[in-house]
Design an enzyme around this catalytic site. Structure first.
Site, mmCIF file in Angstrom:
data_model
loop_
_atom_site.group_PDB
_atom_site.id
_atom_site.type_symbol
_atom_site.label_atom_id
_atom_site.label_comp_id
_atom_site.label_asym_id
_atom_site.label_seq_id
_atom_site.Cartn_x
_atom_site.Cartn_y
_atom_site.Cartn_z
ATOM 1 N N ARG A 72 -3.733 8.527 -2.570
ATOM 2 C CA ARG A 72 -4.016 8.277 -1.160
ATOM 3 C C ARG A 72 -2.985 8.971 -0.285
ATOM 4 N NH1 ARG A 72 -2.754 3.930 0.399
ATOM 5 N NH2 ARG A 72 -1.942 3.001 -1.505
ATOM 6 N N TYR A 212 -10.170 12.369 -3.921
ATOM 7 C CA TYR A 212 -9.515 11.409 -4.822
ATOM 8 C C TYR A 212 -9.542 9.974 -4.323
ATOM 9 C CZ TYR A 212 -6.482 10.094 -8.679
ATOM 10 O OH TYR A 212 -5.995 9.532 -9.828
ATOM 11 N N GLY A 214 -9.047 6.306 -3.150
ATOM 12 C CA GLY A 214 -9.212 5.625 -1.878
ATOM 13 C C GLY A 214 -9.472 6.555 -0.704
ATOM 14 N N LYS A 221 -11.093 1.078 -0.029
ATOM 15 C CA LYS A 221 -10.036 0.786 0.949
ATOM 16 C C LYS A 221 -10.546 0.941 2.387
ATOM 17 C CE LYS A 221 -7.178 0.340 -2.472
ATOM 18 N NZ LYS A 221 -6.587 -0.941 -2.845
ATOM 19 N N HIS A 241 -6.093 -7.339 0.196
ATOM 20 C CA HIS A 241 -5.769 -6.492 -0.959
ATOM 21 C C HIS A 241 -5.252 -7.405 -2.078
ATOM 22 C CE1 HIS A 241 -3.219 -2.858 -2.576
ATOM 23 N NE2 HIS A 241 -4.390 -2.914 -3.161
ATOM 24 N N SER A 263 0.085 -1.503 -3.990
ATOM 25 C CA SER A 263 -0.534 -0.572 -4.932
ATOM 26 C C SER A 263 0.391 -0.313 -6.119
ATOM 27 C CB SER A 263 -0.847 0.738 -4.213
ATOM 28 O OG SER A 263 -1.696 0.473 -3.122
ATOM 29 N N ALA A 264 -0.208 -0.345 -7.304
ATOM 30 C CA ALA A 264 0.509 -0.106 -8.563
ATOM 31 C C ALA A 264 1.657 -1.091 -8.788
ATOM 32 C CB ALA A 264 0.988 1.350 -8.661
ATOM 33 N N CYS A 265 1.450 -2.339 -8.391
ATOM 34 C CA CYS A 265 2.449 -3.392 -8.618
ATOM 35 C C CYS A 265 1.919 -4.534 -9.472
ATOM 36 C CB CYS A 265 2.994 -3.903 -7.290
ATOM 37 S SG CYS A 265 4.025 -2.690 -6.453
ATOM 38 N N LYS A 267 -1.661 -5.835 -10.003
ATOM 39 C CA LYS A 267 -2.845 -6.672 -9.783
ATOM 40 C C LYS A 267 -3.826 -6.587 -10.958
ATOM 41 C CE LYS A 267 -3.888 -4.848 -5.836
ATOM 42 N NZ LYS A 267 -2.717 -3.973 -5.835
ATOM 43 N N THR A 268 -4.198 -5.363 -11.348
ATOM 44 C CA THR A 268 -5.175 -5.219 -12.426
ATOM 45 C C THR A 268 -4.658 -5.886 -13.694
ATOM 46 O OG1 THR A 268 -5.934 -3.145 -11.474
ATOM 47 C CG2 THR A 268 -6.497 -3.538 -13.781
ATOM 48 N N ASP A 288 -8.618 -6.088 -7.133
ATOM 49 C CA ASP A 288 -8.006 -5.281 -6.060
ATOM 50 C C ASP A 288 -8.318 -5.779 -4.651
ATOM 51 O OD1 ASP A 288 -6.373 -2.838 -5.590
ATOM 52 O OD2 ASP A 288 -8.152 -2.120 -4.539
ATOM 53 N N ARG A 379 -5.956 7.559 -13.315
ATOM 54 C CA ARG A 379 -6.727 6.307 -13.236
ATOM 55 C C ARG A 379 -7.989 6.342 -14.080
ATOM 56 N NH1 ARG A 379 -5.377 2.454 -8.790
ATOM 57 N NH2 ARG A 379 -3.426 3.263 -7.943
HETATM 58 P P1 GTP Z 1 -3.533 -0.558 -7.567
HETATM 59 O O1 GTP Z 1 -4.761 -0.290 -8.354
HETATM 60 O O2 GTP Z 1 -2.839 0.677 -7.137
HETATM 61 O O3 GTP Z 1 -3.769 -1.468 -6.405
HETATM 62 O O4 GTP Z 1 -2.444 -1.220 -8.573
HETATM 63 P P2 GTP Z 1 -2.304 -2.664 -9.244
HETATM 64 O O5 GTP Z 1 -1.606 -3.572 -8.302
HETATM 65 O O6 GTP Z 1 -3.602 -3.117 -9.799
HETATM 66 O O7 GTP Z 1 -1.274 -2.394 -10.439
HETATM 67 P P3 GTP Z 1 -1.534 -2.327 -12.023
HETATM 68 O O8 GTP Z 1 -1.876 -3.661 -12.604
HETATM 69 O O9 GTP Z 1 -2.443 -1.216 -12.316
HETATM 70 O O10 GTP Z 1 -0.062 -1.982 -12.529
HETATM 71 C C1 GTP Z 1 0.629 -0.824 -12.091
HETATM 72 C C2 GTP Z 1 1.740 -0.498 -13.058
HETATM 73 O O11 GTP Z 1 2.644 -1.593 -13.161
HETATM 74 C C3 GTP Z 1 1.247 -0.211 -14.463
HETATM 75 O O12 GTP Z 1 1.955 0.878 -14.972
HETATM 76 C C4 GTP Z 1 1.563 -1.457 -15.217
HETATM 77 O O13 GTP Z 1 1.796 -1.208 -16.594
HETATM 78 C C5 GTP Z 1 2.826 -1.974 -14.513
HETATM 79 N N1 GTP Z 1 2.914 -3.449 -14.594
HETATM 80 C C6 GTP Z 1 1.936 -4.348 -14.357
HETATM 81 N N2 GTP Z 1 2.355 -5.616 -14.591
HETATM 82 C C7 GTP Z 1 3.645 -5.513 -14.980
HETATM 83 C C8 GTP Z 1 4.647 -6.481 -15.377
HETATM 84 O O14 GTP Z 1 4.426 -7.688 -15.417
HETATM 85 N N3 GTP Z 1 5.888 -5.996 -15.690
HETATM 86 C C9 GTP Z 1 6.164 -4.648 -15.656
HETATM 87 N N4 GTP Z 1 7.388 -4.250 -15.983
HETATM 88 N N5 GTP Z 1 5.244 -3.714 -15.310
HETATM 89 C C10 GTP Z 1 4.017 -4.145 -14.976
HETATM 90 C C1 SPV Z 2 -4.389 1.463 -4.270
HETATM 91 O O1 SPV Z 2 -3.727 2.463 -3.982
HETATM 92 O O2 SPV Z 2 -4.073 0.310 -3.858
HETATM 93 C C2 SPV Z 2 -5.570 1.594 -5.139
HETATM 94 C C3 SPV Z 2 -5.997 2.941 -5.548
HETATM 95 O O3 SPV Z 2 -6.176 0.583 -5.479
HETATM 96 S S1 SPV Z 2 -6.968 3.764 -4.354
HETATM 97 O O4 SPV Z 2 -8.365 3.370 -4.566
HETATM 98 O O5 SPV Z 2 -6.807 5.198 -4.558
HETATM 99 O O6 SPV Z 2 -6.555 3.369 -3.030
HETATM 100 MN MN MN Z 3 -5.139 -1.368 -4.727
#
Ligand code: GTP
Ligand code: SPV
Ligand code: MN
Length: 600
Positions: A72, A212, A214, A221, A241, A263-265, A267-268, A288, A379
């Protein structure tokens, strides 16, 4: 195949956009399996997709994007409200008339040599009046096949639009017209001219230059968060979110929780976590985005408006997220992962050792030591139905009643593993002061600490301070006993050796169990200046390889360090001027006083 519509507004808009963008052809998408197959074959022929091995990963594809189109682009994401104040200090504002004029110039002829696809879709179950319907016009077949996975897309959505007589228009072009005889590239885009514009008053989305995530899958988003947040403000609900989970205790008792992490913290991962604590079960409602309404029964009820996951690949492994791995076994699109010799995909964290003969995300032979083989924001795109942990009620249009709301982020210091807000108002305050280290999900610096209130910094379609007021208003409509409890978690605190103190992933179930017990009244808590933390022995840590010192560090609340954060928060709040809810400055003052008292 659909060929047109009896809906005049849709017919006229399609004709208008076609006249502007000048595509060679227009194709109305019906969302059928045949259409999906045909477009995937076309993407393979164009070099955008590679088929993965049918033996290893049936019916799956690998795509590699332009290296300048990998995430994004927040700096080019605009909220074009009539007044700048309505966008607020955290958004990029542009005058709607000027933006429309500028983008009209960019879109002029932008689809020449390409097909314009008409993609009707619904965010939320088709039968639900709470759903939002949209139509994306795009010149990217990659977007079309992704939208079929991520949303309820096609003929049924078009019928819903025709019945309602309205829809959110979502215009998208990769911005790479082809002149006669010009050869196409595998990933057309125009990174220098990217713009993702939202018009909140007229509820329109215009996205140019990127293919790409979002930036391009406009149901996610752009519609389900930025435009939906504005609709939610006007109609009295919440577009967030957030992941949504169903947690079942060994007793069989059930609680639903949501979680807002940037993001990438995580959730999934939390949405499909397999608890290490015996007898506990977690099932997925969403990973998400969540929409919450005060329902007739007085509860705050949540639905997941999405139909697929667009999840981070790196870090997804057999020890961290086994449910995700089994979900990705087949019928998945991978973008910007590495590829193996035998026609499969790979990313950092999938196996301890990279297999020999990898090609990296840009399709180049990869050598150990030459940087990550998969892009950090690579992704997977996959149907929700492939997640083995989905809760059966995930599509219930009534939504699930929420007992707890979790906030979280990446903070290597200061923020403890978990703390609970004293009440709803304090909870809104905790959401408003969230901060997190940036990730590869957006272009720009990674690891930079920034404020990301409610994990909505990039996704709130209006003034963030008004959004906070809206949260107070929604809370006021809930009876005190129906207000979800609010928690702040941090899986990412680091020790002096620079390593994560907390094992995370499945072990996060220990924190979920404490939260659950707080909701049922069974969990013990201790008061600190920042909120409630697990009382002595209340967090189940038996069987964990965690020293008492590490545990103490994880739960530590250092008044000095917290006092150190106050001036920056005060300064941040000041940027919102008189939009800032008074209650938030009061909460900040009260926090400061409690901390000073503690310090003595
Ligand atoms: P978006 O799709 O961007 O919104 O991200 P998200 O919030 O769904 O994050 P996701 O669960 O994909 O995790 C992002 C990264 O954090 C990945 O590389 C995971 O392996 C890592 N991660 C997730 N949970 C944990 C945790 O409990 N501890 C650690 N150290 N890393 C984690
Ligand atoms: C985020 O960045 O929070 C995502 C990926 O979930 S994207 O759909 O590219 O925004
Ligand atoms: Mn997200």
């Amino acid at each position: 195949m659909l060929t047109t519509t009896n809906q005049p507004a849709l017919r006229e808009w399609v004709a208008e956009v076609a006249a502007l963008t000048q595509p060679d052809r227009i194709e109305w998408c019906d969302g059928s399996a045949e259409e999906y197959e045909r477009l995937c074959r076309l993407l393979v022929a164009a070099g955008t997709f590679r088929s993965l091995s049918e033996a290893k990963r049936p019916h799956s594809y690998w795509a590699s994007s332009d290296p300048d189109d990998v995430a994004r682009v927040e700096s080019r994401t605009y909220i074009c409200s009539a007044s700048e104040e309505d966008a607020g200090p955290t958004n990029n504002w542009r005058d709607p008339g000027e933006m429309r004029a500028e983008l009209t110039r960019r879109f002029e002829g932008s689809m020449r040599g390409r097909t314009m696809y008409v993609v009707p879709f619904s965010m939320g179950p088709l039968s639900s009046p709470a759903s939002l319907v949209g139509v994306e016009l795009t010149d990217s077949p990659y977007v079309v096949v992704s939208m079929r996975i991520m949303t309820r897309m096609g003929e049924a959505a078009q019928r819903a639009i025709e019945e309602r007589g309205s829809f959110v228009p979502c215009l998208h072009s990769v911005g790479a017209p082809l002149e006669a005889g010009q050869e196409d590239v595998a990933w057309p885009c125009d990174p220098a001219q990217v713009a993702i514009a939202h018009f909140p008053e007229t509820r329109e989305i215009w996205s140019y230059g990127s293919g790409y995530g979002g930036n391009a899958l406009l149901g996610k988003k752009c519609l389900a968060l930025r435009i939906a947040s504005v609709i939610a403000r006007d109609e009295g609900w919440l577009a967030e979110h957030m992941l949504v989970i169903k947690v079942t205790a060994p007793s069989g008792e059930v609680r639903y929780m949501t979680g807002a992490f940037p993001s990438a913290c995580g959730k999934t991962n939390l949405a499909m976590v397999i608890p290490t604590l015996p007898g506990w079960k977690v099932e997925t409602i969403g990973d998400d985005i969540c929409w919450m309404r005060v329902a007739e029964d007085g509860k705050l009820r949540a639905i997941n408006p999405e139909f697929g996951f667009f999840g981070v690949a790196p870090g997804t492994g057999p020890d961290t997220n086994p449910n995700a791995l089994s979900m990705l076994d087949h019928d998945t699109i991978f973008t910007n992962t590495a590829r193996t010799e035998d026609g499969d995909v790979w990313w950092e964290g999938l196996t301890a050792e990279p297999p020999a003969g990898l090609v990296d995300w840009q399709d180049r032979p990869w050598q150990p030591g030459s940087g990550p083989a998969a892009h950090p924001n690579s992704r997977f795109t996959v149907r929700i139905s492939q997640d083995p942990a989905m809760a059966p009620e995930w599509e219930d249009p009534a939504g699930v009643p929420i007992s707890a709301i979790l906030f979280g982020g990446r903070r290597q210091s200061v923020i403890p593993l978990v703390h609970e807000a004293f009440d709803w108002e304090h909870g809104v305050f905790l959401g408003s002061i969230m901060s997190s280290e940036t990730t590869a999900a957006a272009t720009g610096a990674v690891g930079a600490l920034r404020r990301d209130p409610f994990a909505m910094l990039p996704f709130c379609g209006y003034n963030m301070a008004d959004y906070w007021s809206h949260w107070f208003d929604v809370g006021a409509r809930l009876a005190p006993e129906d207000r979800p409890r609010v928690f702040y978690v941090n899986w990412f605190r680091k020790g002096s050796d620079g390593r994560f103190l907390w094992p995370g992933f499945g072990e996060n179930s220990r924190v979920l169990a404490w939260i659950f017990e707080r909701c049922t009244g069974a969990g013990a808590a201790e008061e600190t200046p920042i909120g409630l933390v697990p009382g002595e022995g209340a967090l189940e840590v038996s069987g964990l390889d965690l020293s008492p010192e590490a545990l103490a560090e994880l739960l530590e609340v250092d008044p000095e360090a917290w006092l150190g954060e106050i001036p920056a928060i005060r300064e941040y709040f000041a940027t919102f001027g008189d939009h800032l809810p008074k209650r938030l400055s009061e909460e900040l003052g009260a926090l400061e006083q409690r901390l000073e008292k503690e310090r003595g």
